[in-house]
Every structure is written in structure tokens, then in C-alpha cells.
Design a protein around this motif. Structure first.
Motif, mmCIF file in Angstrom:
data_model
loop_
_atom_site.group_PDB
_atom_site.id
_atom_site.type_symbol
_atom_site.label_atom_id
_atom_site.label_comp_id
_atom_site.label_asym_id
_atom_site.label_seq_id
_atom_site.Cartn_x
_atom_site.Cartn_y
_atom_site.Cartn_z
ATOM 1 N N ALA A 51 -5.336 1.780 5.207
ATOM 2 C CA ALA A 51 -6.794 1.773 5.334
ATOM 3 C C ALA A 51 -7.229 2.477 6.608
ATOM 4 N N GLY A 52 -6.504 2.238 7.699
ATOM 5 C CA GLY A 52 -6.836 2.910 8.940
ATOM 6 C C GLY A 52 -6.689 4.413 8.825
ATOM 7 N N ALA A 53 -5.624 4.870 8.169
ATOM 8 C CA ALA A 53 -5.444 6.309 7.991
ATOM 9 C C ALA A 53 -6.569 6.901 7.146
ATOM 10 N N LEU A 54 -7.039 6.148 6.137
ATOM 11 C CA LEU A 54 -8.118 6.622 5.266
ATOM 12 C C LEU A 54 -9.500 6.419 5.882
ATOM 13 N N ARG A 55 -9.536 5.793 7.046
ATOM 14 C CA ARG A 55 -10.768 5.621 7.815
ATOM 15 C C ARG A 55 -11.799 4.766 7.092
ATOM 16 N N VAL A 56 -11.307 3.686 6.473
ATOM 17 C CA VAL A 56 -12.202 2.703 5.861
ATOM 18 C C VAL A 56 -11.753 1.316 6.307
ATOM 19 N N LEU B 286 3.656 4.253 -0.496
ATOM 20 C CA LEU B 286 2.519 4.218 0.433
ATOM 21 C C LEU B 286 2.063 5.625 0.815
ATOM 22 N N SER B 287 2.995 6.565 0.957
ATOM 23 C CA SER B 287 2.619 7.929 1.340
ATOM 24 C C SER B 287 1.713 8.564 0.293
ATOM 25 N N TYR B 288 2.039 8.330 -0.968
ATOM 26 C CA TYR B 288 1.285 8.955 -2.050
ATOM 27 C C TYR B 288 -0.008 8.204 -2.328
ATOM 28 N N ILE B 289 -0.061 6.927 -1.986
ATOM 29 C CA ILE B 289 -1.336 6.210 -2.064
ATOM 30 C C ILE B 289 -2.344 6.874 -1.136
ATOM 31 N N VAL B 290 -1.937 7.129 0.101
ATOM 32 C CA VAL B 290 -2.838 7.753 1.071
ATOM 33 C C VAL B 290 -3.170 9.178 0.645
ATOM 34 N N LEU B 291 -2.156 9.930 0.213
ATOM 35 C CA LEU B 291 -2.381 11.330 -0.156
ATOM 36 C C LEU B 291 -3.309 11.447 -1.356
ATOM 37 N N LEU B 292 -3.030 10.707 -2.427
ATOM 38 C CA LEU B 292 -3.848 10.839 -3.638
ATOM 39 C C LEU B 292 -5.242 10.253 -3.444
ATOM 40 N N ALA B 293 -5.368 9.232 -2.588
ATOM 41 C CA ALA B 293 -6.702 8.720 -2.270
ATOM 42 C C ALA B 293 -7.530 9.816 -1.601
ATOM 43 N N ALA B 294 -6.930 10.533 -0.662
ATOM 44 C CA ALA B 294 -7.652 11.632 -0.004
ATOM 45 C C ALA B 294 -7.974 12.749 -0.985
ATOM 46 N N VAL B 295 -7.051 13.028 -1.914
ATOM 47 C CA VAL B 295 -7.286 14.065 -2.923
ATOM 48 C C VAL B 295 -8.439 13.668 -3.836
ATOM 49 N N ARG C 244 -12.070 -2.167 1.899
ATOM 50 C CA ARG C 244 -12.510 -1.041 1.072
ATOM 51 C C ARG C 244 -11.346 -0.139 0.657
ATOM 52 N N LEU C 245 -10.137 -0.633 0.834
ATOM 53 C CA LEU C 245 -8.964 -0.048 0.194
ATOM 54 C C LEU C 245 -8.383 -1.133 -0.712
ATOM 55 N N ARG C 246 -8.726 -1.047 -1.958
ATOM 56 C CA ARG C 246 -8.285 -2.044 -2.938
ATOM 57 C C ARG C 246 -7.017 -1.540 -3.613
ATOM 58 N N LEU C 247 -5.936 -2.303 -3.487
ATOM 59 C CA LEU C 247 -4.662 -1.956 -4.115
ATOM 60 C C LEU C 247 -4.419 -2.875 -5.304
ATOM 61 N N ILE C 248 -4.053 -2.284 -6.429
ATOM 62 C CA ILE C 248 -3.765 -3.045 -7.648
ATOM 63 C C ILE C 248 -2.400 -2.594 -8.160
ATOM 64 N N THR C 249 -1.530 -3.557 -8.435
ATOM 65 C CA THR C 249 -0.223 -3.220 -8.988
ATOM 66 C C THR C 249 -0.230 -3.473 -10.490
ATOM 67 N N PRO C 250 0.582 -2.754 -11.259
ATOM 68 C CA PRO C 250 0.612 -2.949 -12.710
ATOM 69 C C PRO C 250 1.356 -4.231 -13.081
ATOM 70 N N ALA D 78 -21.074 4.863 -1.516
ATOM 71 C CA ALA D 78 -22.179 3.885 -1.443
ATOM 72 C C ALA D 78 -21.736 2.455 -1.759
ATOM 73 N N PRO D 79 -20.874 1.871 -0.932
ATOM 74 C CA PRO D 79 -20.246 2.413 0.270
ATOM 75 C C PRO D 79 -18.959 3.169 -0.068
ATOM 76 N N ASP D 80 -18.477 3.952 0.896
ATOM 77 C CA ASP D 80 -17.214 4.654 0.700
ATOM 78 C C ASP D 80 -16.088 3.643 0.522
ATOM 79 N N ARG D 81 -15.344 3.782 -0.574
ATOM 80 C CA ARG D 81 -14.255 2.841 -0.838
ATOM 81 C C ARG D 81 -13.237 3.476 -1.784
ATOM 82 N N TYR D 82 -12.027 2.964 -1.717
ATOM 83 C CA TYR D 82 -10.936 3.458 -2.556
ATOM 84 C C TYR D 82 -10.386 2.319 -3.398
ATOM 85 N N THR D 83 -10.113 2.629 -4.649
ATOM 86 C CA THR D 83 -9.346 1.727 -5.506
ATOM 87 C C THR D 83 -8.115 2.495 -5.963
#
Length: 994
Positions: A231-236, A260-269, A240-246, A210-215
């Protein structure tokens, strides 16, 4: 320290200022990804990975894992495929890349499922309880076998493992080679190796509706061009794909781009399980499955006149992409493309590029990114040509250098070299090395039968990449059908708050290079302050930071482009401060100078305003500002060098904004008896333009050399011919330590770059690109032969030095053969004396309850029929612990005399099969002599710990088995465990052991 003796009126850029970052790092106050817990309710993930290099995934049974207390969810590849699409690639072959295996695994370590639990420990235990049925398929683990006519195809839709071929011609190479008076050719293989940062990958992913989004919080380094792809792979939508580095990242050297691979994978998880998820990679995962540099097969040919003028070059490159083409690949093959002449004025070049997939980890950024492979070919052929022409290798290079008076120089393939004086750098190198004395010593050692060699390597270092160079993988026609791409934006933001405090925000996500220190130096010079007065924020938040697709930390872009944005932004702030001060002091803005923390009227030291008071006026008195001043001080600057245009129809492109120069010399002595290489002298001369901070420059030179040294002498990610990974611990993947890194003598020649405000050129790859070639040239010079392959380990160099042929073979097969040469297979034999008669020993060995008590780690054993058993066995190897499902069959039984055991096992640690033969003979005093021999074949995660460690573990388990058997035969006494271990070490002959 400089701060104690300097004054704030000095020029800070160019000074060896101590790093601002170090206090937090050295006191443990720096915050890395694993220190972050940014939202409540975080759960922890563990990844179940494929033990097979190539297999179809059958039934997955996670009932037992799901029932484990604390498990919150289990996500399979098919679950992920329902939520996301593939990550796109510039290579238009039919290869769909997902960050998890869907129906087939294609490399050891590929994710198969993700467990989410209350703790990482529970998640790891649950992974052990998941049972996966695999239909194992033939695998190809090296370029030669992958390109063979009958090679198994990894991606069926592609129809071949060769997924892209492109040919490039610049000038007229055919005419150059036809007219050449001498032609030299060199074929080579370059190994696969990796970066080994102290901090591994880490991701915290949170999905919200509401809305669908990833951080997502992660130690991703960029380039942020892949953010829209993720973002395209996550379909947003992208926002709505917010990336934050430490705030801090514990090293990268390029490899953290693959997060990047694990960002997409863990976002989907996170989306599937409905909870925020945290995952931090362990070292075994990192070595096995994170990323790698591209191994390469190639041929280079060079055309010369008889007096040593280089007139033409031909390159044939076959590059291993691993199992998938993961963005930004195939950039590793094209980063050096536009500068394929190196530092030489050769006008005619042809290049044939071939991309191949294999059952290995996908490749990605690694320090030098394509440079080490390229320069190994180019600089080896220069030394080979020098010997063939009877010329000194230094003078052959000098004769062909691009002259200092022709810069900026446009290379045949389109690169625009901004500035340089390569002749002066070579002269400085020879002076520091005392080249004539080195040659005299070489002659002296050779007269006594010794082996001494000198090697050179020279090259340009591209920095600040044009984001469009990767599209050279496409034809001009394909590029015309797509949207135009070019450039390399960099941004900086400088703010001054109401109390006069200055904050800088960067877009470069450093991994330890000292960007905050250098940015503070630049801003301090512009504002007349001390660097300690400047706070620098280096982490990126795509929701609040000024970023673009070129943002990130790669290709040495900080000194080449980012500093220009910082300098421009600081100048804008300085102009505003001068305007505010001029209004207060009743002077013209051009009369104001910023020095020593004050805004003063030039020439009137008593007429000034503290910097903080001048800045405060923009906040506290906006109504009283001059008409041409706006309230507040919040300046942003964005730069994009105009030279970085799109590729033209002839495949020419200006691929980078600056080109530094590096030239290295290695002098080595080889011990013929052992194969040991002793580096007698190593000299490295750099032209990085303006040295923004000499202390940081020196550190980068040393670091680049250490990386290059590892590639030359130690490091190789080895696979056997079936794709099993063999070097998954630091016992078998050898990195240089402080003990192995020799002294480096460093020199500098500065030619300021005209393309940015400070004259700086990027640096940081440096000797990581040239050291492998320089050392190999020195070894080839010492041995008088050119068929030299990397890494130059003891065994290989000993063979070279003693006239033994080293037959070129696929890297994986060669690695396996070398290991077998020292007993690399898991084979062994031995004997032990037991304190019971033969009949009793025989009875115990065939009793299921006795076997269950004796087998180390046995958690239950059942007898399926008279000669067949099943068991669950828990084994830990090198900190890797897991459960094996074991099936054992007894064959060729001779009652109370001998038996052959045949078995197989599978589990989270991997899989294995083997056989063992046991014979019993009576001894005096009612004792039994038990003799055994065995052979085993293992794969998957357990194989990755390395054969040496596996051999020791095997021997240890055998010793533990016999000790337990003896204790049950004689419970009241007997030898202690230490004695049994020493006896097995003394008498057992284990081919896999040390």
C-alpha cells in the motif's frame, strides 16, 4: 471411510478424516485465480522481460505494438515509477526495489514493459513488436564473482555487492574453541533451486477513483505483513488496497509470497491504462523470473571434547539475495538464527552473516525457508566429526541432544523449544531402519568393492514465526530507533446462522494442506457435531476478514498458532450454545454437554435440544434471551503467543512458538560405473506434537521428502558466468517424479506442546530441510570423502566415485563447464548432398529472394549492401514463440567454393550471435556436397529453455533450411521431410543436442 464407520460422538481431532477439500479438486469444481472473472471489462496483460542480466535501457520503440488491433495500453518502467514508490526493505542499504526495471535491468526476466490487450494472445504478440535498445553491462551471477575485488557493482548507490554484514556471539565461542580437544571445519556451497507448484502466479488488478483505491485478486499466500508495504508503494492508505485470495490455490511451498511484486506492478498498470487487468504467469516465466531459494556459500566449524561433547559452533554465511532485496528478505538467513544450535545443547555460538546481490532472480520463501542451507552445514559437520572422533554418527548426536527433562529449553540465541524427546525419536528411527542390519550390509557391500553409505540428519522445525526475527538484520541500536515489533497474531471467526449452520473463517490462505478439514475437526469436537456439518472459508478478503500482518500461510503457522485461535473461538461458541440450551432446558450451563448434534443435560439423555434449535434462539428470539446472552452467534478469537517478544539488545529472540523435531536416515548404494545413487532405505521420524489428522501429516511428510530429494539429486537454477539463465524448462530443470521418489518409512514420537490448546506443533517443512543433508552424508560415507556438493547428479557422483577431482568453482561457471563437458555449447557440423551443380547452389545462397524463401520463419529479408542482409525471423522454441531481428554478413567469400557467415539477432526471445562456415564441392552426376560448421552464443529467454533442447531445435532448423533449399533446387521431387530430418540426425554433429 471413517465417516461410514464412526459416530458423531467420537473425538475428531487426531482421526484420519478424509479431506473436505478433495471433492471439489477431484471433480474440477475448485476455483483458482485463472477461473475468476470478478468484474466486467477485464483486459489481459503480458510482460516484456529483459533478455540481459545487466543492461541500461535505452530507447523503447512500441509504435508497432501500439498499432496492433486489440492493444489497450503499453506501460513502461518509467510510467510505473511516476505512479508508485519503491517497496521498502528492512536492509537499510541504498537499494530501491521496484517491481519493474526503470532505467537498468539487473536479471534475466526482469519486467521492462507491460502490454494490456483484449486477449493474452494479442498482448503476447505485441510484446514481440516492441524494440528495446540495451547497453549491455558486465554481470555477476554467483557469490564468488560478486564478492571479488574487481566485481562490477550492480547497484551503484550501494557501492558494493555486499550490502549487509552482521556478527553475532552467544556464550564464549573463542574460549570453547581454544579449549577444544578436537576442531572440525567444513566449507560448502549450497545451490539455488525453487518450488514448482502446479499453478503459477496470477493477479487481477482493478484501480478505481473517488476515492483512489485498488482491489486485487491474486493467489498471494502472505505473510500479510507486506500488505502495508505494498500500500505504501502504491501511495494509498492500507484500507484502500484490498487483497482478495481465491477459494483454491494450486500449491505454493512458499514461492507464491513473491506474487507481491506483480500485485504492485499490475495495480499500477491498471491505474495507468484505466482498465482492470488480468495476468497469469506461464511456466517459462515462473522458472526464469518468479523467485528462488537463496544459494549460499558458508563455513561451519565445531569444537569437541575428545569424548564427543559439542562445546562450540562457528558459522560464516554468505547468502545470495539476487538482484534486489525483496521483502521479507533477508528472512531466509535469519529464520533459523535463534535456533542455530539445532537440536544440540551446545552453549557457545558465533555467526557471521553477509548479504550479497547478484544478477539473478530475487529470492524469497521456499519450502524450509533457510532450513535446508542451515542443516546442510550443521548436520554435515556432525557426520564429519563422528568420523574424525571414531564414533557412530547416531551416538554422537544422542550424546549432544537437548535432554527431555529440560524443556522448555532456551537456546543460546533466544529460541524457546517448547517440548521434545529427541533421544526417543532417535531410538525409534534406529528401530525402524534396523540400523545394525544396515551397518552389516554396508560392510558386506564394501568387502566386495561396492559403495554403500549411511547418513543421518536431525533438526528442530520452527513453526509460527515471530514477525520480529527479520529485524535481526539490523543492529540493536537501529532497532531502538524504530517502532517495536513482536508477535504472531492468528484469528478465527465462527458463526452460526439462523438455521443452525456453522461457518468458520480462517486467516491462513492454504495452498492445499487441508486447513479446512482440520479446522472442521476442531470445531466439530467443540460443538458436538460432525466435520461435514462445518463449512470452512479459507480465502482472505482484507476488507471483510479478520486479519493482521501475521496472517497468511507460511512457516507452518496453522498447527502452531491458527488452531489455537480456532479452538478458542469454537469454545466461545460452545459456551454460548450451552447458555442458550440451559435457559431452554431449565438447567445450569455447566450441566450442558454438546454431543451427537444435541445440547443435553449431562446424565439425562432424554432432556436435550437439537443443536440447531439451541442456536436458532439467538436469532429468532432475541428478546427472550437470558440477561447475559447477546443476540446472534458471531464469535471471533485472536491469539498471539506471549513468548514471541521483541529481540533484546544481545540479539536474542524467541523466533517461533513451537519446535517440532525431525530425524532422517538415508542408506544409499552407488553404481561406480554410472554415478547412479540408489536409495536402499529412507526412514523419517517426526515429533509434531498432537497429530491433528494423521492422514494429512503423512501426506506432508511425503511431500517434504520429495522436495528435499529434488534438492539433493536433481534441482538447480543454473546461470552461466555472464548471468544468462540456463534452466528455464523442465528439460533442464529436473524435478523428481513418482518414478524417482523411493519409499519412505515414517515413524512418530509425540510430545505435546504446552503452548496451544491442542498440543500441536507445526509441520510441513520437515524432511525438505534434512533430506539434502541426510543423502549427502550417506554419499560421503559411501565414498569416504567430505568435499561433496549438490545436486548429486550422475556426472558429479561419477567423478567422486572414480577419484576425479571436482574443483570448487562458482555455481554458474560449474554449471556451464559441466554442460560443455557433454557438448553444452551450441556448436555443430555436418554435410548434405544437393541435387544441383555448385554454381546453381552458390547462386541460390546469395540471392536475397531465394534466401527469404529458404530461411525457416523468415518474414522478410533485405540486402543492405552486397555482403550484408537484414531479416525478421519468427522462431518457436519449446512453446516460446517470438520474432528475431537478424543481421547477417558474408565474409571470406571464395567464389563458388566457400563463405563465412557472421550474424547477430535480438528480439523478445532473447539475443544471440554466431558464425558459420559453408563450403561447396562438386559431386558426380552434377550434384553438390555442402559441408558446414557453426558456433552460436545465445542469451535471454531462449537460453533458458536449456542447451539440450536448443541443440535439437538448432539441428531441426538446419534440416528445415536444407530441405527447403533442395525443394527449390528440384521442385518436382526429391526426398521427403522425414528422410531429410533423419539424415541430419544421423550425420549432423550438434554439440548442443542430445
Amino acid at each position: 471411510m471413517l465417516e461410514a464407520i464412526g459416530t458423531v460422538s467420537q473425538r475428531w481431532v487426531g482421526s484420519p478424516v478424509a479431506r473436505k477439500e478433495d471433492q471439489a479438486l477431484l471433480t474440477g469444481q475448485a476455483r483458482f485465480i485463472d477461473d475468476l472473472s470478478p468484474i466486467p471489462g477485464i483486459r489481459f496483460a503480458a510482460i516484456l522481460r529483459s533478455p540481459h542480466p545487466h543492461a541500461r535501457i535505452g530507447r523503447i520503440d512500441f509504435a508497432r505494438a501500439r498499432d496492433l488491433p486489440g492493444v489497450r495500453g503499453i506501460v513502461t518502467g518509467k510510467d510505473v515509477a511516476d505512479l508508485i514508490g519503491p517497496v521498502p526493505s528492512v536492509v537499510k542499504a541504498p537499494l530501491a526495489y521496484y517491481p519493474v526495471a526503470i532505467d537498468r535491468t539487473r536479471y534475466v526476466g526482469e519486467p521492462v514493459a507491460v502490454v494490456v490487450a483484449d486477449t493474452r494472445y494479442i498482448a503476447e504478440d505485441a510484446c514481440d513488436l516492441i524494440e528495446v535498445e540495451y547497453d549491455v553491462l558486465p554481470a555477476v551471477s554467483d557469490l564468488r564473482s560478486a564478492t571479488a575485488r574487481d566485481a562490477p557493482v550492480i547497484h551503484e548507490m550501494a557501492g558494493s555487492n555486499v550490502i549487509s554484514r552482521r556478527n553475532f556471539i552467544y556464550g564464549n565461542p573463542d574460549a570453547a574453541f581454544a579449549a577444544a580437544e578436537r576442531v572440525f571445519e567444513f566449507s560448502y556451497s549450497y545451490p539455488r533451486y525453487a518450488s514448482t507448484p502446479m499453478e503459477t502466479f496470477g493477479v487481477i488488478a482493478h484501480f478505481e477513483r473517488a476515492p483512489d483505491r485498488y482491489t486485487v485478486w491474486s493467489n498471494f499466500q502472505g505473510p500479510f505483513v507486506v500488505q502495508p508495504l505494498m500500500a505504501g508503494a502504491l501511495r494509498v492508505p492500507g484500507h484502500r488496497l484490498r487483497l482478495i485470495t481465491p477459494p483454491s490455490s494450486g500449491g505454493s511451498f512458499g514461492i507464491k509470497q513473491a506474487v507481491l511484486s506483480y500485485i504492485v506492478l499490475l495495480a499500477a498498470v491498471s491505474r495507468k491504462t484505466g482498465v482492470p487487468v488480468k495476468w497469469v504467469e506461464d511456466r517459462a516465466e515462473h522458472l526464469t523470473a518468479s523467485s528462488a531459494s537463496s544459494d549460499r556459500l558458508g563455513t561451519v566449524a565445531a569444537a569437541f571434547t575428545k569424548d564427543g561433547e559439542l562445546t562450540g559452533l562457528r558459522f560464516k554465511n554468505t547468502a545470495n539475495m539476487g538482484a534486489h532485496v525483496r521483502p521479507p528478505e533477508p528472512a531466509s538467513l535469519y529464520r533459523m538464527h535463534a535456533a542455530s544450535n539445532g537440536c544440540y545443547k551446545v552453549p557457545n555460538i558465533s555467526i557471521d552473516n553477509e548479504l550479497v546481490v547478484t544478477n539473478c532472480t530475487p529470492v524469497g520463501l521456499n519450502r524450509g525457508y533457510g532450513g535446508p542451507q542451515f542443516y546442510f552445514a550443521l548436520e554435515r559437520i556432525m557426520d564429519i566429526a563422528a568420523r574424525g572422533l571414531g564414533m557412530d554418527p547416531a551416538e554422537l548426536r544422542r550424546r549432544n541432544f537437548i535432554p527431555a527433562d529440560v524443556f522448555p529449553y532456551r537456546a543460546p540465541a533466544g529460541a524457546v523449544f517448547d517440548a521434545g524427546d529427541y533421544d526417543a525419536a532417535l531410538s525409534e528411527l534406529l528401530r525402524i531402519a534396523d540400523y545394525d542390519e544396515l551397518k552389516r550390509r554396508r560392510d558386506e557391500v564394501r568387502r566386495t568393492g561396492g559403495l554403500f553409505g549411511i547418513g543421518l540428519a536431525a533438526g528442530v522445525e520452527p513453526s509460527g514465526s515471530n514477525m520480529a526475527y527479520v529485524s535481526l538484520a539490523q543492529t540493536a541500536q537501529d532497532r531502538r530507533r524504530a517502532d517495536r515489533k513482536s508477535g504472531a497474531n492468528a484469528s478465527a471467526v465462527v458463526t452460526v446462522d439462523p438455521s443452525g449452520q456453522v461457518t468458520v473463517r480462517l486467516c491462513s490462505t492454504p495452498n492445499g494442506q487441508g486447513h479446512a478439514t482440520v479446522a472442521a475437526q476442531i470445531v466439530a469436537d467443540a460443538l458436538g457435531l460432525h466435520p461435514n456439518d462445518i463449512d470452512v472459508v479459507t480465502e482472505i478478503d482484507t476488507l471483510t476478514s479478520a486479519w493482521s500482518i501475521a496472517s497468511g500461510n507460511y512457516s507452518n503457522r496453522f498447527a502452531a498458532i491458527v488452531v489455537d485461535a480456532v479452538a478458542k473461538c469454537a469454545k466461545q461458541v460452545a459456551q454460548k450454545i450451552k447458555l442458550l440450551a440451559a435457559n431452554a432446558l431449565e438447567a445450569a450451563p455447566e450441566e450442558i454437554e454438546l454431543r451427537e448434534g444435541y445440547a443435553r443435560v449431562r446424565g439425562q439423555s432424554n432432556k436435550g435440544l437439537p443443536f440447531r434449535k439451541a442456536a436458532a434462539r439467538a436469532h429468532w428470539d432475541p428478546a427472550g434471551l437470558p440477561d447475559n446472552a447477546t443476540p446472534g452467534i458471531h464469535e471471533a478469537a485472536i491469539v498471539s503467543p506471549p513468548v514471541l517478544g521483541s529481540p533484546d539488545d544481545e540479539d536474542r529472540i524467541a523466533s517461533a512458538v513451537t519446535f517440532g523435531f525431525v530425524i532422517d536416515l538415508a542408506a544409499v548404494e552407488i553404481d561406480r560405473k554410472t554415478g547412479e545413487i540408489r536409495i536402499d532405505k529412507y526412514v523419517s521420524v517426526h515429533d509434531v506434537g498432537t497429530q491433528l489428522n494423521p492422514k494429512i501429516v503423512e501426506g506432508q511428510v511425503h511431500g517434504g521428502f520429495a522436495h528435499g530429494l529434488g534438492a539433493a539429486l536433481f534441482e538447480e537454477l543454473a546461470y552461466d558466468e555472464r548471468g544468462n539463465f540456463l534452466s528455464g524448462t523442465f528439460a533442464d530443470y529436473l524435478c523428481p517424479t513418482a518414478v524417482e521418489v523411493p519409499r519412505v518409512e515414517i515413524g512418530h514420537v509425540e510430545t505435546a506442546s504446552p503452548v496451544n490448546a491442542l498440543g500441536a506443533k507445526g509441520m510441513g517443512d520437515g524432511s525438505s530441510m534434512l533430506t539434502p543433508a541426510a543423502i549427502t552424508n550417506a554419499v560421503a560415507d559411501a565414498l569416504g570423502r567430505d568435499d561433496i556438493s549438490l545436486p548429486l547428479n550422475l556426472r558429479r557422483v561419477w567423478a567422486f566415485a572414480n577419484g576425479h577431482e571436482v574443483t570448487p568453482r562458482p555455481m554458474a561457471a560449474q554449471a556451464r563447464a559441466e554442460r560443455t563437458a557433454v557438448g553444452g555449447a551450441l556448436t555443430g557440423s555436418g554435410e548434405v548432398s544437393l541435387s544441383a551443380p555448385v554454381a546453381e547452389v552458390w547462386r541460390r545462397l546469395l540471392d536475397p529472394s531465394e534466401l527469404a524463401a529458404i530461411i525457416p520463419g523468415c518474414r522478410g529479408l533485405t540486402q543492405d549492401d552486397p555482403d550484408r542482409y537484414s531479416a525478421q525471423v519468427v522462431i518457436g522454441v519449446a512453446g516460446i514463440r517470438g520474432t528475431y531481428h537478424v543481421q547477417i554478413e558474408m565474409r571470406d567469400k571464395k567464389e563458388k567454393s566457400s563463405v563465412r557467415l557472421v550474424g547477430k539477432a535480438f528480439g523478445a526471445l532473447g539475443f544471440g550471435s554466431g558464425s558459420g562456415f559453408v563450403s561447396l564441392q562438386p559431386e558426380a552426376g552434377g550434384r553438390t556436397r555442402l559441408q558446414y560448421r557453426y558456433e552460436a552464443d545465445v542469451g535471454g529467454k531462449v537460453a533458458a529453455v536449456g542447451q539440450r533442447m536448443l541443440g535439437s531445435v538448432t539441428r531441426y532448423l538446419i534440416a528445415q533450411f536444407f530441405h527447403s533449399l533442395e525443394r527449390r533446387l528440384r521442385p518436382a521431387g526429391g526426398e521427403g521431410w522425414r528422410t531429410w530430418w533423419s539424415r541430419l540426425r544421423r550425420h549432423g554433429r550438434n554439440g548442443g543436442g542430445p
